[in-house]
Design a protein around this motif. Sequence first.
Motif, PDB file in Angstrom:
ATOM      1  N   PRO A 172      38.503  58.226  55.007  1.00  0.00           N
ATOM      2  CA  PRO A 172      38.024  57.760  53.695  1.00  0.00           C
ATOM      3  C   PRO A 172      38.060  58.873  52.640  1.00  0.00           C
ATOM      4  CG  PRO A 172      36.580  56.955  55.428  1.00  0.00           C
ATOM      5  CD  PRO A 172      37.506  57.962  56.063  1.00  0.00           C
ATOM      6  N   GLU A 173      37.710  60.076  53.056  1.00  0.00           N
ATOM      7  CA  GLU A 173      37.766  61.205  52.123  1.00  0.00           C
ATOM      8  C   GLU A 173      39.210  61.531  51.745  1.00  0.00           C
ATOM      9  OE1 GLU A 173      35.048  63.057  50.708  1.00  0.00           O
ATOM     10  OE2 GLU A 173      34.142  61.200  51.411  1.00  0.00           O
ATOM     11  N   LEU A 174      40.114  61.396  52.696  1.00  0.00           N
ATOM     12  CA  LEU A 174      41.524  61.667  52.413  1.00  0.00           C
ATOM     13  C   LEU A 174      42.027  60.769  51.294  1.00  0.00           C
ATOM     14  CD1 LEU A 174      44.181  63.120  52.989  1.00  0.00           C
ATOM     15  CD2 LEU A 174      44.604  61.441  54.815  1.00  0.00           C
ATOM     16  N   ARG A 175      41.623  59.508  51.294  1.00  0.00           N
ATOM     17  CA  ARG A 175      42.028  58.595  50.214  1.00  0.00           C
ATOM     18  C   ARG A 175      41.596  59.140  48.850  1.00  0.00           C
ATOM     19  NH1 ARG A 175      43.796  53.888  52.018  1.00  0.00           N
ATOM     20  NH2 ARG A 175      43.311  53.266  54.141  1.00  0.00           N
ATOM     21  N   ILE A 176      40.379  59.589  48.771  1.00  0.00           N
ATOM     22  CA  ILE A 176      39.836  60.143  47.520  1.00  0.00           C
ATOM     23  C   ILE A 176      40.605  61.400  47.136  1.00  0.00           C
ATOM     24  CG2 ILE A 176      37.809  61.228  46.472  1.00  0.00           C
ATOM     25  CD1 ILE A 176      36.116  59.395  48.392  1.00  0.00           C
ATOM     26  N   HIS A 177      40.799  62.279  48.099  1.00  0.00           N
ATOM     27  CA  HIS A 177      41.403  63.573  47.788  1.00  0.00           C
ATOM     28  C   HIS A 177      42.904  63.490  47.538  1.00  0.00           C
ATOM     29  CE1 HIS A 177      37.559  65.044  49.763  1.00  0.00           C
ATOM     30  NE2 HIS A 177      37.458  65.238  48.460  1.00  0.00           N
ATOM     31  N   LEU A 178      43.572  62.496  48.116  1.00  0.00           N
ATOM     32  CA  LEU A 178      44.979  62.283  47.754  1.00  0.00           C
ATOM     33  C   LEU A 178      45.087  61.888  46.283  1.00  0.00           C
ATOM     34  CD1 LEU A 178      46.254  60.389  50.910  1.00  0.00           C
ATOM     35  CD2 LEU A 178      47.196  62.545  50.031  1.00  0.00           C
ATOM     36  N   ARG A 179      44.171  61.054  45.831  1.00  0.00           N
ATOM     37  CA  ARG A 179      44.162  60.674  44.418  1.00  0.00           C
ATOM     38  C   ARG A 179      43.927  61.891  43.538  1.00  0.00           C
ATOM     39  NH1 ARG A 179      43.628  55.475  42.672  1.00  0.00           N
ATOM     40  NH2 ARG A 179      43.781  53.875  44.282  1.00  0.00           N
ATOM     41  N   MET A 180      42.995  62.728  43.942  1.00  0.00           N
ATOM     42  CA  MET A 180      42.726  63.952  43.179  1.00  0.00           C
ATOM     43  C   MET A 180      43.960  64.857  43.151  1.00  0.00           C
ATOM     44  SD  MET A 180      38.979  65.138  44.388  1.00  0.00           S
ATOM     45  CE  MET A 180      37.504  64.187  44.080  1.00  0.00           C
ATOM     46  N   ALA A 181      44.608  64.981  44.290  1.00  0.00           N
ATOM     47  CA  ALA A 181      45.801  65.830  44.366  1.00  0.00           C
ATOM     48  C   ALA A 181      46.910  65.303  43.459  1.00  0.00           C
ATOM     49  CB  ALA A 181      46.283  65.929  45.816  1.00  0.00           C
ATOM     50  N   ARG A 182      47.089  63.995  43.432  1.00  0.00           N
ATOM     51  CA  ARG A 182      48.097  63.404  42.530  1.00  0.00           C
ATOM     52  C   ARG A 182      47.737  63.688  41.077  1.00  0.00           C
ATOM     53  NH1 ARG A 182      52.152  62.376  42.046  1.00  0.00           N
ATOM     54  NH2 ARG A 182      52.403  60.192  41.590  1.00  0.00           N
ATOM     55  N   ARG A 183      46.455  63.582  40.741  1.00  0.00           N
ATOM     56  CA  ARG A 183      46.021  63.865  39.364  1.00  0.00           C
ATOM     57  C   ARG A 183      46.239  65.337  38.998  1.00  0.00           C
ATOM     58  NH1 ARG A 183      43.168  61.072  35.980  1.00  0.00           N
ATOM     59  NH2 ARG A 183      41.950  62.881  35.337  1.00  0.00           N
ATOM     60  N   GLN A 184      46.266  66.206  39.995  1.00  0.00           N
ATOM     61  CA  GLN A 184      46.481  67.633  39.734  1.00  0.00           C
ATOM     62  C   GLN A 184      47.954  68.006  39.710  1.00  0.00           C
ATOM     63  OE1 GLN A 184      44.070  69.726  38.663  1.00  0.00           O
ATOM     64  NE2 GLN A 184      42.991  67.762  38.666  1.00  0.00           N
ATOM     65  N   GLY A 185      48.833  67.026  39.910  1.00  0.00           N
ATOM     66  CA  GLY A 185      50.263  67.286  39.754  1.00  0.00           C
ATOM     67  C   GLY A 185      51.082  67.318  41.027  1.00  0.00           C
ATOM     68  N   TRP A 186      50.455  67.160  42.192  1.00  0.00           N
ATOM     69  CA  TRP A 186      51.238  67.096  43.422  1.00  0.00           C
ATOM     70  C   TRP A 186      51.982  65.766  43.470  1.00  0.00           C
ATOM     71  CZ3 TRP A 186      52.007  71.379  45.921  1.00  0.00           C
ATOM     72  CH2 TRP A 186      51.047  72.385  45.908  1.00  0.00           C
ATOM     73  N   THR A 187      53.241  65.796  43.866  1.00  0.00           N
ATOM     74  CA  THR A 187      54.019  64.570  43.984  1.00  0.00           C
ATOM     75  C   THR A 187      53.780  63.943  45.358  1.00  0.00           C
ATOM     76  OG1 THR A 187      55.978  65.614  44.946  1.00  0.00           O
ATOM     77  CG2 THR A 187      55.843  65.554  42.515  1.00  0.00           C
ATOM     78  N   GLU A 188      54.171  62.701  45.485  1.00  0.00           N
ATOM     79  CA  GLU A 188      54.081  62.036  46.784  1.00  0.00           C
ATOM     80  C   GLU A 188      54.910  62.789  47.825  1.00  0.00           C
ATOM     81  OE1 GLU A 188      55.023  57.875  46.525  1.00  0.00           O
ATOM     82  OE2 GLU A 188      53.580  57.547  44.905  1.00  0.00           O
ATOM     83  N   ASP A 189      56.103  63.219  47.446  1.00  0.00           N
ATOM     84  CA  ASP A 189      56.972  63.939  48.379  1.00  0.00           C
ATOM     85  C   ASP A 189      56.350  65.262  48.813  1.00  0.00           C
ATOM     86  OD1 ASP A 189      58.908  61.969  48.408  1.00  0.00           O
ATOM     87  OD2 ASP A 189      60.167  62.951  46.903  1.00  0.00           O
ATOM     88  N   GLU A 190      55.791  65.995  47.875  1.00  0.00           N
ATOM     89  CA  GLU A 190      55.164  67.278  48.210  1.00  0.00           C
ATOM     90  C   GLU A 190      53.964  67.078  49.140  1.00  0.00           C
ATOM     91  OE1 GLU A 190      56.059  69.983  44.255  1.00  0.00           O
ATOM     92  OE2 GLU A 190      54.425  68.516  44.189  1.00  0.00           O
ATOM     93  N   LEU A 191      53.150  66.095  48.856  1.00  0.00           N
ATOM     94  CA  LEU A 191      51.995  65.829  49.715  1.00  0.00           C
ATOM     95  C   LEU A 191      52.440  65.375  51.098  1.00  0.00           C
ATOM     96  CD1 LEU A 191      49.673  64.170  47.079  1.00  0.00           C
ATOM     97  CD2 LEU A 191      49.280  66.360  48.233  1.00  0.00           C
ATOM     98  N   GLY A 192      53.460  64.527  51.155  1.00  0.00           N
ATOM     99  CA  GLY A 192      53.996  64.101  52.445  1.00  0.00           C
ATOM    100  C   GLY A 192      54.526  65.271  53.250  1.00  0.00           C
ATOM    101  N   GLU A 193      55.236  66.159  52.583  1.00  0.00           N
ATOM    102  CA  GLU A 193      55.781  67.331  53.269  1.00  0.00           C
ATOM    103  C   GLU A 193      54.662  68.260  53.744  1.00  0.00           C
ATOM    104  OE1 GLU A 193      58.443  69.586  55.163  1.00  0.00           O
ATOM    105  OE2 GLU A 193      58.920  67.695  54.182  1.00  0.00           O
ATOM    106  N   ALA A 194      53.635  68.438  52.929  1.00  0.00           N
ATOM    107  CA  ALA A 194      52.498  69.277  53.339  1.00  0.00           C
ATOM    108  C   ALA A 194      51.820  68.683  54.567  1.00  0.00           C
ATOM    109  CB  ALA A 194      51.508  69.417  52.188  1.00  0.00           C
ATOM    110  N   LEU A 195      51.655  67.369  54.576  1.00  0.00           N
ATOM    111  CA  LEU A 195      51.047  66.718  55.734  1.00  0.00           C
ATOM    112  C   LEU A 195      51.946  66.858  56.967  1.00  0.00           C
ATOM    113  CD1 LEU A 195      49.626  63.504  54.045  1.00  0.00           C
ATOM    114  CD2 LEU A 195      48.314  65.443  54.963  1.00  0.00           C
ATOM    115  N   LEU A 196      53.227  66.626  56.789  1.00  0.00           N
ATOM    116  CA  LEU A 196      54.168  66.747  57.905  1.00  0.00           C
ATOM    117  C   LEU A 196      54.152  68.165  58.478  1.00  0.00           C
ATOM    118  CD1 LEU A 196      56.238  65.276  59.609  1.00  0.00           C
ATOM    119  CD2 LEU A 196      57.965  65.885  57.901  1.00  0.00           C
ATOM    120  N   HIS A 197      54.060  69.153  57.629  1.00  0.00           N
ATOM    121  CA  HIS A 197      54.039  70.552  58.063  1.00  0.00           C
ATOM    122  C   HIS A 197      52.857  70.818  59.006  1.00  0.00           C
ATOM    123  CE1 HIS A 197      54.670  74.870  57.849  1.00  0.00           C
ATOM    124  NE2 HIS A 197      53.363  74.985  57.673  1.00  0.00           N
ATOM    125  N   THR A 198      51.740  70.143  58.769  1.00  0.00           N
ATOM    126  CA  THR A 198      50.553  70.399  59.585  1.00  0.00           C
ATOM    127  C   THR A 198      50.666  69.835  60.997  1.00  0.00           C
ATOM    128  OG1 THR A 198      49.388  68.399  58.855  1.00  0.00           O
ATOM    129  CG2 THR A 198      49.057  70.399  57.546  1.00  0.00           C
TER     130      THR A 198
END
Length: 130
Positions: free
Chosen positions: A77-103
């Motif tokens: 549930p927190e991830l949903r909130i923080h993904l929205r925050m990350a998008r508002r800060q300029g991270w793209t969907e691709d960048e966030l996906g790649e960061a998640l995949l890296h982990t």
Amino acid sequence: MARSEMYSKGTETRRELMGDAMAEQMASTVYNDPLMEKFADWTREAVFGLLWTRPGLDLKTRALITVITDTATSAWPELRIHLRMARRQGWTEDELGEALLHTAGYIGAPAVREALLVARETFAEINAEA
């Protein structure tokens, strides 16, 4: 609760990260009772007022760190909130996906798979709202 300087600073930072609509929506649904209101007060002061406003990292970097820690702790549930925050800060969907995949190599494929499923849903919601 007495409204401290950190509370005010945290309220401002939280609204900047979430945007007006999300901050209002959460206030009227999640934090609309005395029990959760206390939690909201604490997070505004301690998390958004003290942690998010520290010098040394910008909000964009802090947003990415938070997405990764949500994934590592299975805080969906927190991830949903923080993904929205990350998008508002300029991270793209691709960048966030790649960061998640890296982990995946560090925290495991099952958690990353779930995070990517949450991200897919969240991104679809954000795109539908636009």
